[in-house]
Design a protein around this motif. Structure first.
Motif, short mmCIF file in Angstrom:
data_model
loop_
_atom_site.label_atom_id
_atom_site.label_comp_id
_atom_site.label_asym_id
_atom_site.label_seq_id
_atom_site.Cartn_x
_atom_site.Cartn_y
_atom_site.Cartn_z
N ARG A 61 0.85 -1.38 0.02
CA ARG A 61 -0.16 -0.12 -0.05
C ARG A 61 0.78 1.24 -0.18
N ALA A 62 1.76 1.36 0.68
CA ALA A 62 2.74 2.41 0.72
C ALA A 62 3.51 2.67 -0.50
N LYS A 63 4.05 1.53 -1.00
CA LYS A 63 4.69 1.45 -2.31
C LYS A 63 3.95 1.95 -3.53
N TYR A 64 2.65 1.44 -3.44
CA TYR A 64 1.83 2.15 -4.52
C TYR A 64 1.23 3.52 -4.26
N LYS A 65 1.14 3.83 -3.13
CA LYS A 65 0.78 5.13 -2.80
C LYS A 65 1.76 6.29 -3.25
N ALA A 66 3.12 5.92 -2.74
CA ALA A 66 4.22 6.56 -3.15
C ALA A 66 4.67 6.71 -4.60
N ALA A 67 4.06 5.67 -5.34
CA ALA A 67 4.42 5.52 -6.85
C ALA A 67 3.57 6.56 -7.46
N LYS A 68 2.51 7.09 -7.02
CA LYS A 68 1.65 8.01 -7.47
C LYS A 68 2.30 9.16 -7.72
#
Ligand code: ZN
Length: 141
Positions: A61-68
């Motif tokens: 979740r953190a990874k994909y949020k950060a990827a935005k």
């Protein structure tokens, strides 16, 4: 970036070895290992490497949020106002996590909530040059 893994494909209460996690998420074991290098916390440094489903969910979740919007070198992620923010006074507390990972916690300059950044322990020196870091134990009364 390849297809995103679904964090809900793993069960929070279970633990997975690398092959099991890869199978559950439809990824290769090499991808899981690269996530571990990147900061996915494992439960023990002994073999076989075990990862909790909860840790995988949190990490993805953190990874994909950060990827935005990738975090800049000085930015933390604030879940209060949902974005990349600077911590107040560039100050952060260091919370040791499992293995080679630490969590930096600061106060969000926009909303005052806790903003965080998970980094590998090996990058602490680099972050100490930009932030006023204090240890969790030192900041307790
Ligand atoms: Zn905020």
């Amino acid at each position: 970036m390849g297809k995103r893994a679904n964090p809900m494909a793993v069960k929070a209460a279970l633990t997975y070895d690398i092959n099991e996690a890869a199978a559950a998420l439809g990824k290769s074991p090499a991808t899981i290992r690269s996530w571990i290098k990147d900061g996915l916390p494992v439960m023990s440094s002994r073999k076989p490497t075990l990862i909790s489903g909860e840790a995988i969910r949190t990490y993805l979740r953190a990874k994909y949020k950060a990827a935005k919007r990738p975090l800049g070198p000085d930015e933390f992620f604030c879940s209060g106002c949902g974005g990349a923010r600077l911590p107040v006074g560039m100050a952060a507390t260091v919370w040791p996590m499992q293995n080679r990972t630490v969590l930096l916690k600061g106060a969000c300059t926009r909303c005052g909530c806790t903003c965080t950044r998970m980094i590998s322990k090996s990058r602490l020196g680099e972050f100490a040059q930009r932030f006023r870091l204090s240890n969790k134990a030192d900041s307790e009364p």
